[in-house]
Design an enzyme around this catalytic site. Structure first.
Site, PDB file in Angstrom:
ATOM      1  CG  HIS A  88      -0.343   0.019   2.527  1.00 41.89           C
ATOM      2  ND1 HIS A  88       0.284  -1.082   3.068  1.00 41.89           N
ATOM      3  CD2 HIS A  88      -0.242   1.000   3.479  1.00 41.89           C
ATOM      4  CE1 HIS A  88       0.742  -0.794   4.279  1.00 41.89           C
ATOM      5  NE2 HIS A  88       0.437   0.469   4.542  1.00 41.89           N
ATOM      6  CG  HIS A  90       0.034   4.188   4.981  1.00 44.51           C
ATOM      7  ND1 HIS A  90      -0.663   3.421   5.881  1.00 44.51           N
ATOM      8  CD2 HIS A  90      -0.801   5.220   4.645  1.00 44.51           C
ATOM      9  CE1 HIS A  90      -1.855   3.959   6.088  1.00 44.51           C
ATOM     10  NE2 HIS A  90      -1.964   5.043   5.348  1.00 44.51           N
ATOM     11  CG  ASP A  92       4.703   2.633   7.588  1.00 45.83           C
ATOM     12  OD1 ASP A  92       3.857   3.093   6.808  1.00 45.83           O
ATOM     13  OD2 ASP A  92       4.427   1.839   8.506  1.00 45.83           O
ATOM     14  CG  HIS A  93       3.973  -0.401   4.470  1.00 53.56           C
ATOM     15  ND1 HIS A  93       4.072  -1.757   4.686  1.00 53.56           N
ATOM     16  CD2 HIS A  93       3.535   0.134   5.640  1.00 53.56           C
ATOM     17  CE1 HIS A  93       3.692  -2.036   5.927  1.00 53.56           C
ATOM     18  NE2 HIS A  93       3.360  -0.895   6.520  1.00 53.56           N
ATOM     19  CG  HIS A 181      -3.951  -0.671   6.268  1.00 49.30           C
ATOM     20  ND1 HIS A 181      -3.884  -0.387   7.617  1.00 49.30           N
ATOM     21  CD2 HIS A 181      -2.894  -0.028   5.699  1.00 49.30           C
ATOM     22  CE1 HIS A 181      -2.851   0.386   7.849  1.00 49.30           C
ATOM     23  NE2 HIS A 181      -2.236   0.624   6.706  1.00 49.30           N
ATOM     24  CG  ASP A 202       0.529  -1.901   7.811  1.00 47.75           C
ATOM     25  OD1 ASP A 202       1.305  -2.745   8.298  1.00 47.75           O
ATOM     26  OD2 ASP A 202       0.783  -0.681   7.759  1.00 47.75           O
ATOM     27  CG  HIS A 421      -2.467  -1.292  12.007  1.00 47.32           C
ATOM     28  ND1 HIS A 421      -1.536  -1.821  11.146  1.00 47.32           N
ATOM     29  CD2 HIS A 421      -2.292   0.057  11.965  1.00 47.32           C
ATOM     30  CE1 HIS A 421      -0.822  -0.844  10.610  1.00 47.32           C
ATOM     31  NE2 HIS A 421      -1.268   0.311  11.086  1.00 47.32           N
ATOM     32  CG  HIS A 443       4.381  -3.134  10.539  1.00 56.01           C
ATOM     33  ND1 HIS A 443       3.448  -2.578  11.386  1.00 56.01           N
ATOM     34  CD2 HIS A 443       4.631  -2.192   9.599  1.00 56.01           C
ATOM     35  CE1 HIS A 443       3.143  -1.365  10.979  1.00 56.01           C
ATOM     36  NE2 HIS A 443       3.860  -1.096   9.879  1.00 56.01           N
TER      37      HIS A 443
END
Length: 773
Positions: A88, A90, A92-93, A181, A202, A421, A443
């Site tokens: 996805h 985000h 942090d991904h 998510h 996530d 989450h 994670h």
């Protein structure tokens, strides 16, 4: 083709030869976390199996600046990556993707980047926003890439649909599944050479106002790589959370305060906007208080949300079908100019990015509103360690200002997570429903991850079940070994009839992408497009010995040699049914064979044997006596035959019974059982005679050679032709069969061992004499 001088009945050839796989083909899986190993942030998981390399996610750590925010990218040769899968959009991904694609050697390889259509659409917007925010940061070391890098990476990514089976050459494939998510989020079911890995990213198992919940793939994976963000925490259900949230917001504005909600531009921001718009619609007394989202990216992203309605839940799809667009908000408005907030001092609600308040408008508003106790901030998502959002949750008396110095903190701080989450109950249930043999937790902070692992083990132990749970740290490879069966699929004419159990099937074994197919050579071109060729190899060797000496050496090495003549009338021997040794002149022989793995080995050994004849002491001994020498001239004189040629009709019963192979077999059995009789040979019954206890005959009346093993008043009879064992004692029969198998391996010749035959025994017919009548 060489005419045979006598009938030779070889054992059946092996149907398929399977070679040992090379080291890189070993059935082990290696998982290396370059980020998100016992931490939250910079997710990056490397999966390696059978020479294939997959990278799942490439995020930045929101709490780290510049290069320090990247995954440990130096631990990997990016040019060897076969595919990158982004779950996805985000930060942090996905936010490390432009750097990896444009500033590492990833572009030197053949790897591709895959994500869903919605993720790709929002990825381009969020990465541009990340560049813009980094440009606002006074610390220029945080600028890892620019807009050109983002644009180039966006153009190079491949968009895929949910449930689309993507096949990559070399036995690698994957399928995206809904993860909940955020819009476009997916979990990937990856298959490498039959091994299945589910990477969840996530995910959420709770349907909200616009998203579906994560789905369970129809195929059971061997390994599940699963998020553990909330560890063992249990979150309130959605209705309870929504009531708490709206009550908090209403209380802040009713006391004349300003409510700040730091949100990502995409994700739970849209969910909260739907919730607030509905709540304001139901409470007219609040409708004079403005609700803003202060993000141009949020506004642009709404077009993406309207485009991908078909991926949302049934409620949203049905409203769109009725031409009721839920994203056309009545009370939630876009705040184009943040200066408007400073001019209007009244109560308001504002959703602003970035989520972690490290810098940007959300940080500016926090510092400006913090001294007033009427104001409040509601943290609505998961807060990563080291960010301002996490710092606020401890309710400090002061917060550090980006302009220097400290700002007193008097506004209220509350946390209600809409981070989408899974909590412990949802995560535990999902893991059990997936049913993977191995679960790898990622994670999650180390403490939360450890508690989750212990809780999962207790849950499984209470049911009497076992589970393998792993919590790898960053850069510490986790190696898992699997026992996998290799299935061979017969196609074409071989599949026309179903073979009976125990029958042999012969064909060509075709291996492609770790799958195996068996087919007839005649079907090869139709099914594979390949053609076949036969390679005939020839190798000449000079010799200085008699032809009989050559045979003596070949017999000594291989046990049995067939003698004949080849097509041009030249004398020849056939070794082990595959290699011809042709006498092309009195001083030279030629090896001829059809190239194959087995024939090549036989030819190599025969060549080595022939090249060593001249220097062998045995040759000197064989040719030293008169009339036992190599004859390389045309004078006619007698020679002693080094090998007495005997054929089935020439052998007497006494000759066969005294076969040295039988003698060695008898000695072997005596060493184990003590009393062994035989070989025994009795003449057949005369026509019309009654039975006299002689049952050693086949169905045609030919005698069978037998050997009797006697132990503790029990007898086991060995048929020396078929090597079958019969006895009234099942225990003795089993023991004799086991020892006989070892004995045959010891006493058989090389040719018999290679071809899988028994001892070299010719059928003998013995005429009955008067004493037997």
């Amino acid at each position: 083709m060489i005419p045979r001088r006598h009938h030779f009945k070889p054992a059946p050839q092996p149907t398929v030869q399977v070679l040992q796989p090379p080291d890189e083909d070993a059935p082990s899986l290696t998982i290396t976390m370059l980020g998100a190993g016992q931490e939250v942030g910079r997710s990056c998981c490397v999966i390696e199996h059978r020479g294939k390399k997959i990278v799942c996610d490439a995020g930045l750590h929101p709490a780290q600046p510049g290069i320090g925010a990247l995954p440990f990218i130096d631990e990997l040769d990016w040019s060897t990556v076969d595919a990158m899968l982004i779950t996805h959009f985000h930060v942090d991904h996905a936010a490390a993707l432009p750097y990896i694609m444009e500033k590492t050697n990833f572009k030197d390889g053949n790897g591709k980047v895959y994500m869903t259509h919605a993720t790709k659409a929002i990825y381009g917007l969020t990465m541009m926003d990340t560049v813009r925010l980094n440009d606002q940061n006074p610390d220029t070391s945080g600028r890892l890439y620019d807009e050109a890098d983002v644009q180039s990476s966006w153009q190079s990514t491949i968009a895929v649909d949910y449930h689309q089976d993507i096949v990559i050459a070399g036995g690698l494939r994957f399928t995206p599944y809904h993860a909940g998510h955020v819009l476009g989020a997916s979990m990937f079911l990856i298959e490498i050479a039959g091994l299945k890995i589910l990477y969840t990213g996530d995910y959420s198992r709770e349907e909200d106002r616009h998203l579906v919940m994560a789905e369970i793939p129809p195929v059971k994976p061997d390994v599940m790589i699963c998020e553990s963000t909330f560890g063992v925490h249990t979150l309130p259900d959605r209705k309870e959370k929504e009531e708490q949230f709206t009550t908090l917001v209403a209380n802040i504005v009713r006391r004349g305060g300003r409510c700040l909600m730091p949100i990502p531009s995409f994700g739970n921001g849209q969910e909260l906007a739907l919730l607030l718009d509905e709540y304001w619609n139901d409470h007219p007394e609040l409708q004079n208080i403005p609700v803003y989202f202060a993000s141009s990216l949020f506004q642009r992203g709404m077009r993406v949300y309207k485009t991908y309605v078909h991926t949302m839940n049934a409620n949203i799809r049905s409203r769109f079908a009725r031409r009721d667009n839920p994203f056309d908000f009545r009370f939630v408005k876009w705040l184009k100019d943040p200066q408007k907030l400073r001019e209007n001092k009244g109560p308001c609600v504002i959703m602003s990015s970035p989520q972690f308040m490290s810098f940007g408008l959300s940080r500016d508003l926090l510092e400006e509103w913090a001294p007033d106790s009427k104001n409040g901030v509601i943290v609505t998502g998961y807060s990563i360690e080291g960010t301002m959002a996490r710092t606020l949750l401890s309710e400090p008396d002061h917060i550090e200002s980006l302009k220097g110095g400290n700002v007193p903190r008097r506004l209220t701080v509350k946390e209600i997570s809409f981070g989408a989450h899974v909590d412990y109950a949802q995560n535990s249930k999902f893991i059990q429903e997936i049913g993977a043999q191995h679960v790898v937790l990622v994670h999650g902070e180390a403490s939360q991850m450890g508690r989750l692992r212990a809780a999962l083990r207790d849950t499984y132990a209470a049911k009497g079940q076992e589970i393998n749970i792993h919590t790898p740290k960053n850069c510490e490879p986790l190696t898992l070994t699997f026992r996998q069966e290799r299935m061979v699929k017969a196609i074409g004419s071989l599949a026309a009839t179903r073979p009976e159990h125990g029958t042999s099937v012969k064909g060509l074994l075709v291996s492609k992408d770790f799958s195996y197919t068996l087919l007839s050579p005649a079907d090869l071109h139709d099914f594979t497009g390949l053609s076949t060729s036969t390679i005939i190899q020839k190798q000449g060797v000079a010799i200085s010995v008699d032809w009989a000496v050559v045979r003596w050496y070949l017999e000594g090495m291989y046990g049995e040699v067939e003698e004949g003549v080849e097509e041009e009338g030249k004398a020849a021997f056939i070794i082990m049914n595959g290699v011809q040794v042709v006498q092309i002149s009195p001083t030279a022989v030629e090896l001829r064979w059809k190239s194959s793995s087995s024939n090549d080995m036989i030819a190599d050994s025969a060549l080595a044997l022939l090249l060593g004849i001249d220097g062998s002491p045995a040759t000197a001994k064989l040719t030293a006596s008169p009339n036992k020498h190599a004859c390389n001239h045309s004078n006619s004189h007698s020679h002693t035959d080094l090998y007495p040629h005997t054929y089935p009709g020439d052998k007497s019963a006494k000759d066969v019974a005294s076969n040295p192979e039988f003698e060695r077999l008898r000695m072997f059995l005596e060493a184990h059982f003590g009393h062994v009789e035989g070989p025994n040979l009795r003449p057949p019954l005369p026509p019309g005679a009654d039975g006299d206890g002689n049952d050693d005959k086949d169905k045609d009346g030919d005698d069978w050679l037998t050997m009797d093993v006697k132990l503790d008043n029990q007898t086991a009879r060995i048929d020396l032709i078929s090597m079958r064992v019969e006895s009234e004692s099942a225990e003795l029969q089993k023991r004799v069969e086991t020892v006989l198998e070892m004995a045959l391996t010891t006493v058989k010749s090389l040719s018999q061992t290679f071809l899988g035959g028994g001892l070299d025994v010719d059928m003998v017919k013995v005429e009955p004499n008067e004493s037997d009548s």
